[in-house]
Design a protein around this motif. Structure first.
Motif, short mmCIF file in Angstrom:
data_model
loop_
_atom_site.label_atom_id
_atom_site.label_comp_id
_atom_site.label_asym_id
_atom_site.label_seq_id
_atom_site.Cartn_x
_atom_site.Cartn_y
_atom_site.Cartn_z
N SER A 1 0.82 -1.21 0.00
CA SER A 1 0.00 0.00 0.00
C SER A 1 0.85 1.26 0.00
N GLY A 2 2.03 1.21 0.64
CA GLY A 2 2.91 2.37 0.67
C GLY A 2 3.35 2.78 -0.72
N TYR A 3 3.60 1.80 -1.58
CA TYR A 3 3.98 2.09 -2.97
C TYR A 3 2.86 2.85 -3.67
N HIS A 4 1.63 2.36 -3.54
CA HIS A 4 0.51 2.96 -4.27
C HIS A 4 0.14 4.34 -3.70
N LEU A 5 0.31 4.52 -2.40
CA LEU A 5 0.07 5.84 -1.83
C LEU A 5 1.09 6.85 -2.35
N LEU A 6 2.36 6.42 -2.44
CA LEU A 6 3.39 7.31 -2.95
C LEU A 6 3.15 7.61 -4.43
N LYS A 7 2.84 6.58 -5.20
CA LYS A 7 2.59 6.77 -6.63
C LYS A 7 1.39 7.69 -6.87
N SER A 8 0.35 7.56 -6.03
CA SER A 8 -0.85 8.39 -6.23
C SER A 8 -0.59 9.87 -5.98
N GLY A 9 0.51 10.18 -5.29
CA GLY A 9 0.84 11.59 -5.04
C GLY A 9 1.65 12.22 -6.16
N ILE A 10 2.10 11.42 -7.14
CA ILE A 10 2.95 11.95 -8.21
C ILE A 10 2.22 12.97 -9.09
N PRO A 11 0.97 12.72 -9.52
CA PRO A 11 0.32 13.72 -10.40
C PRO A 11 0.30 15.11 -9.81
N GLN A 12 -0.07 15.22 -8.53
CA GLN A 12 -0.10 16.56 -7.92
C GLN A 12 1.30 17.13 -7.78
#
Length: 574
Positions: free
Chosen positions: A222-233
Motif C-alpha cells: 500500500s505504501g507504494y501505491h500511496l506514494l505513486k498516487s501523489g505523483i500527479p499533484q
C-alpha cells in the motif's frame, strides 16, 4: 601531331587535366550509385514488401548493433535489452512487432503514450528512447501521402527495435526497479528471464493493454501505491527552477554565508541578497524556512537544514523514484500481520491485513549510529531488561568517559563484569591499556533509569538492535527524532506489547486468554521477566524518505544520506 600554335608541354598538361576530371567524375558517379543503391535497397514499393524488408533489416540491425558495426552502430549503446529483444524477435522470425505493412499497430501508440507518461510510475521517459521514437513517429505521420520516409523499411525497422527495447526495459523497471539487490531483499524473483518477457508480448498480441500489463507488475504494498498516487499533484506543482547550492561551512567557509543568503532570498525567506545580512537576519530567515518545512526551528543551518535547502523539485522526483524502487525490493506478498518501521520518518505501524492496527512515534538512530535496514521477527518480550551496550558504544563512548573518570559507570548505572561473571571495581582497572576495546562486559541494570526503559522487544539480527521503551520519553516531542544509537525507541510500547500478547494468545489457544494481566503485575513490581511468543511477529525496518498521504507526497530528511548515495550511483545522468 602537335598543334603549330600550341607549345608541346601545354598539350601534356591538357591530357593530364582531362584524365584527372574523368577520375573525379567516375568517383562521384560511383559514390552516387552506391548511395542510390543503399536507399533503394530499403525502400518498399508495396506494403507486403515492407514486411519482408523489415524482417531482414531487423535481423541485420540487431546483429550489427551486437557487433557495434554498420550504419546503425549508434544504436548499440542505446539498446539496453538487446539480448532479450533478439530472443523475442527470433521467436517471430524477426518480423516487426509494433507495425504491419506501413502502419503503426495500436500497441505501438499505447507504448509511446506510456513512455511519455513514464514519470507517473516514477520512471524517466528518456530511458525508453522517447525522443528517437517521437522523431520517427513524426516522420511517418508527415509522410502519410506516401513519401520516401514512410516507405523506408530501415526507418520502420529501427523504430521497431527501439520500441521492443523500450518495452522490455520498462517492464523490468516497473517490476524490479533499478536498485541493486542486497542482503535484506526478500524478493524471490530478483532475476527474470526471456520467458517472462515473452509472456508479456503474448498478452499484448492477444489485445492486452500496456497500462494493464504495467499495473500487473507493480508491488502490492500500500505504501507504494500511496506514494505513486501523489505523483500527479507533485508534477503539476513542481518547479524545476535551479536554486543556489549552499556548501557546508566546513568545506567552503568563504562561500557559505553568501550562498546561504542568496538561497534564502530565492525562496522568499529574506528580502534582499545585494546587501549582506547580519547573523540575526540570517537566523530569522532560517527559522522561517525551518518552520515551513516542519523541522526543528533553531535558526541554525545545520546538516539537516542544509540538505533541505539544497533539495530542488528535480531532486525530489529522483527521491520519489528511489523510494518507489525500495518498495519493489519487498516480498511480492507481505505477511498477513507485521510491524513496519520507517527509520526516516521515525514512525511505526502494526499492519493486520489491509488495516493499520496501531501507529506510534519512534526514535531511530543518529547519522553516525544509523538504524539498520533489516527483516526479522519478534520472538520475545522482556520486562525490566538489562542493557548490555554493543562494542561500538563501549569503544566510542564509554571507554573515553571512564578513562577520564571511572565513576562514570556508577553514575550511569553500569556494572563492570569479567569473563567469570564477577563484578569488577572500575577503579582497580588500568584503563590506559585499552583503546579499541575492553576485556569486560558493561551492563546497565534493570530499572526506570535504564536506557531501554521498562520493556524490550527482542528479534534476531546481527546488529544488536531491538525495539524498546526509553528513559528519555520527552524526546518524542521532537520533530527530528534521529537520536538513538541504532535501536528503535517506541512511544506506544504499552499498546504494542498488549497487541502482541493478545494476538499471540488468541492464535496459540484459540480463545480469549491473554498474559496481559501477568505482564502488568510484573511491570508494577519491577520484575524482570522473559515472555516468549509462540507466534513470531514479523518486523520490517526500512528507510523510506518520502511517503504518499492524502494524494500528496511528504518528504523526510535523508539523515543517512542514502538517497544521495543512490542518486550519485544509479541516477547520475538525471
Amino acid at each position: 601531331m602537335p598543334s603549330l600554335t600550341t607549345p608541346p608541354d601545354m598539350n601534356i598538361y591538357r591530357v593530364m587535366y582531362r584524365t584527372t576530371c574523368f577520375i573525379i567524375f567516375a568517383g562521384i558517379l560511383f559514390s552516387c550509385e552506391n548511395n542510390s543503391n543503399t536507399t533503394s535497397g530499403t525502400i518498399a514499393e508495396t506494403p507486403k514488401e515492407m514486411q519482408e524488408k523489415a524482417a531482414n533489416l531487423i535481423r541485420d540491425i540487431i546483429e550489427k548493433a551486437e557487433a557495434a558495426e554498420g550504419p546503425l552502430k549508434d544504436l548499440a549503446p542505446a539498446l539496453r535489452q538487446l539480448a532479450v529483444a533478439k530472443a523475442l524477435y527470433r521467436e517471430k522470425n524477426f518480423t516487426p512487432v509494433w507495425s504491419y505493412e506501413e502502419k503503426w499497430l495500436p500497441a505501438a501508440d499505447s507504448l509511446f503514450y506510456s513512455i511519455e507518461k513514464a514519470q507517473l510510475y516514477g520512471l524517466f521517459p528518456e530511458d525508453y528512447h522517447l525522443e528517437q521514437v517521437k522523431e520517427l513517429r513524426n516522420k511517418f505521420a508527415a509522410d502519410s501521402l506516401g513519401k520516401a520516409d514512410r516507405k523506408d523499411a530501415l526507418l520502420w525497422s529501427k523504430a521497431d527495435v527501439l520500441l521492443s527495447d523500450a518495452f522490455v526495459q520498462i517492464v523490468k523497471d516497473v517490476k524490479l526497479g533499478r536498485l541493486p539487490n542486497d542482503s535484506i531483499t526478500l524478493r524471490k524473483d530478483t532475476a527474470i528471464g526471456n520467458d517472462f518477457y515473452k509472456q508479456q508480448f503474448v498478452i499484448l498480441e492477444k489485445g492486452g493493454s500496456i497500462t494493464a500489463i504495467l499495473e500487473s507488475l507493480e508491488p502490492v504494498h500500500s505504501g507504494y501505491h500511496l506514494l505513486k498516487s501523489g505523483i500527479p499533484q507533485f508534477l503539476q506543482n513542481a518547479n524545476y527552477r535551479a536554486y543556489t547550492f549552499v556548501p557546508s561551512p566546513a568545506k567552503n567557509a568563504a562561500g557559505y554565508t553568501s550562498s546561504l543568503q542568496k538561497r534564502l532570498f530565492e525562496g522568499g525567506y529574506i528580502a534582499y541578497d545585494s546587501i549582506r545580512a547580519d547573523s540575526a537576519q540570517l537566523a530569522e530567515a532560517i527559522k522561517k524556512f525551518q518552520k515551513e518545512k516542519g523541522i526543528t526551528v533553531d535558526g541554525r543551518a545545520g546538516e539537516g537544514t542544509l540538505r533541505m535547502l539544497n533539495s530542488s523539485d528535480r531532486e525530489k522526483f529522483i527521491r520519489i523514484a528511489i523510494n518507489l524502487d525500495r518498495y519493489k525490493m519487498l516480498p511480492e506478498k507481505m505477511p498477513s500481520q507485521y510491524i513496519w518501521v520507517n527509520a526516516s520518518a521515525n514512525h511505526l505501524e502494526v499492519i493486520d491485513g489491509d488495516e493499520v492496527k496501531l501507529s506510534s512515534k519512534v526514535i531511530c538512530g543518529k547519522a553516525k549510529t544509523r538504524t539498520p535496514v533489516l527483516s526479522s521477527a519478534i520472538t520475545s518480550i522482556i520486562t525490566y531488561p538489562q542493557w548490555v551496550p554493543p562494542p561500538s558504544i563501549v569503544t566510542k563512548e564509554i571507554l573515553p568517559a571512564v578513562k577520564k573518570n571511572p565513576g562514570y559507570l556508577a553514575r550511569k548505572g553500569f556494572s563492570l563484569v569479567n569473563s567469570k561473571g564477577e563484578e569488577v571495581d572500575p577503579y582497580s582497572v588500568d584503563w590506559s591499556k585499552y583503546s579499541k576495546g575492553i576485556p569486560y562486559k558493561v551492563v546497565q541494570g534493570s530499572g526506570d533509569a535504564n536506557a531501554l526503559g521498562i520493556i524490550k522487544f527482542v528479534f534476531d539480527n546481527k546488529y544488536s538492535v531491538y525495539l524498546h521503551d526509553t528513559n528519555q520519553r520527552y524526546l518524542f516531542a521532537n520533530s527530528m527524532r534521529s537520536l538513538s544509537h541504532g535501536c528503535v525507541r517506541v512511544q506506544e510500547w504499552e499498546k504494542l506489547a498488549w497487541y502482541m500478547l493478545q494476538n499471540d494468545s488468541l492464535k496459540a489457544r484459540g480463545g480469549n486468554y491473554t498474559r496481559i494481566d501477568s505482564v502488568k503485575t510484573w511491570l508494577a513490581n519491577k520484575y524482570k521477566r522473559n515472555i516468549p511468543l509462540k507466534n513470531k511477529l514479523p518486523v520490517f525496518i526500512r528507510y523510506i524518505t518520502c511517503e504518499g498521504k492524502n494524494g500528496t507526497i511528504v518528504f523526510y530528511d535523508d539523515v543517512y544520506a542514502e538517497d544521495k548515495e543512490l542518486r550519485e550511483k544509479f541516477f547520475a545522468s538525471k
